[in-house]
Design a protein around this motif. Structure first.
Motif, short mmCIF file in Angstrom:
data_model
loop_
_atom_site.label_atom_id
_atom_site.label_comp_id
_atom_site.label_asym_id
_atom_site.label_seq_id
_atom_site.Cartn_x
_atom_site.Cartn_y
_atom_site.Cartn_z
N SER A 160 0.84 -1.19 0.00
CA SER A 160 0.00 0.00 0.00
C SER A 160 0.88 1.25 0.00
O SER A 160 1.38 1.66 1.05
CB SER A 160 -0.93 0.00 1.22
N PRO A 161 1.07 1.84 -1.16
CA PRO A 161 1.90 3.04 -1.24
C PRO A 161 1.16 4.26 -0.69
O PRO A 161 -0.07 4.37 -0.78
CB PRO A 161 2.17 3.21 -2.74
N GLY A 162 1.94 5.19 -0.16
CA GLY A 162 1.44 6.53 0.06
C GLY A 162 1.53 7.31 -1.22
O GLY A 162 1.73 6.75 -2.31
N ASN A 163 1.40 8.61 -1.14
CA ASN A 163 1.48 9.46 -2.32
C ASN A 163 2.83 9.24 -3.02
O ASN A 163 3.87 9.33 -2.38
CB ASN A 163 1.32 10.92 -1.94
N THR A 164 2.77 8.94 -4.30
CA THR A 164 3.98 8.60 -5.07
C THR A 164 4.09 9.56 -6.25
O THR A 164 3.15 9.68 -7.05
CB THR A 164 3.90 7.14 -5.56
N TYR A 165 5.22 10.20 -6.36
CA TYR A 165 5.40 11.26 -7.36
C TYR A 165 6.33 10.79 -8.47
O TYR A 165 7.41 10.25 -8.21
CB TYR A 165 6.00 12.50 -6.69
N PHE A 166 5.90 11.03 -9.71
CA PHE A 166 6.78 10.84 -10.85
C PHE A 166 6.26 11.71 -11.99
O PHE A 166 5.06 12.01 -12.05
CB PHE A 166 6.86 9.36 -11.28
#
Length: 252
Positions: A180-186
């Motif tokens: 379960s990822p938190g906010n992931t930026y790319f």
């Protein structure tokens, strides 16, 4: 640490960008062969070209909401790879606003896309003798946040489904875990878009994380690759948060 992934064969959905792409790259780096899919043919073709020198990476355009197409893809990948040892169910419709269309797309893509993939691949995972299932949920499946509604509800269902699989399959040589990822930026991702179009929401989300930043796809993929490996051979039925302490509740 030796992960024991060399020569293993994996399926990854949503493998052309973000977390899925990082998972494909992580598995290839460990010597695994990967069949990946995504909905857009051009994106699959580009990823296939980019990954050509990294190992065996077979890309196919597939809409995971199409159960028959998923089953055909799994069968073709199993034949091409000589079997399947693990899968990563990563695709999401990212349907957040609370309306009937988003409930339906979340159900069809996030939940039934995962179920369809697992059911098609399960005979191959059982034949492997050491099969691995990793599903991608979200912190929104564990906490009530701005994505409560279709997205959060279905992500919670994925955790429940996966833990059920773990109990059912533990004695049959197949493990099942959720990341379960938190906010992931790319670049090009949902948070990149929010940063540009809704800077107030972006600043609020960023401020909630005590690390002062969002995750990278590679940081989430590291957890996925580990749980997919023989180094995690006695880990099944877990929901691993990768969120930089974003969530506040104690997970029992």
């Amino acid at each position: 640490m030796e992960l024991g992934l060399n020569g293993k064969r994996f399926l990854v959905t949503g493998g052309t960008r973000g977390i899925g792409r990082a998972v494909v790259e992580g598995l290839l780096a460990e010597g695994a062969a990967v069949a990946f899919c995504a909905r857009t043919a051009d994106a699959v073709e580009t990823a296939q070209s980019d990954l050509a020198s990294a190992g065996t990476a077979l890309g196919t355009p597939v809409d995971v909401a199409d159960t028959a197409a998923v089953a055909a893809w799994v069968a073709g990948a199993a034949e091409a790879l000589g079997g399947i040892d693990g899968l990563v169910a990563n695709v999401s419709a990212l349907a957040i606003p609370n309306n009937p269309d988003n409930w339906r797309s979340s159900f069809d893509v996030d939940l039934m896309g995962t179920v369809g993939l697992v059911e098609a691949a399960l005979p191959h995972l059982l034949a492997s003798g050491a099969g691995s299932i990793v599903t991608i949920s979200s912190v929104s499946g564990r906490e009530i946040d701005f994505a409560a509604g279709p997205y959060g509800t279905v992500k919670a269902a994925i955790i429940h489904y996966t833990q059920g699989l773990a109990g059912q399959l533990a004695g049959r040589g197949v493990r099942a875990n959720t990341v379960s990822p938190g906010n992931t930026y790319f670049p090009g991702g949902v948070w990149s878009s929010i940063e540009e179009n809704d800077p107030e929401l972006f600043a609020t989300a960023l401020g909630l994380n005590p690390t002062g930043r969002m995750a990278t796809p590679q940081e989430v993929a590291n957890a996925v690759v580990f749980l997919s490996s023989s180094a995690a051979s006695f880990i099944t039925g877990t929901n691993l948060l990768v969120d930089g302490a974003l969530t506040r509740g104690v997970q029992f």
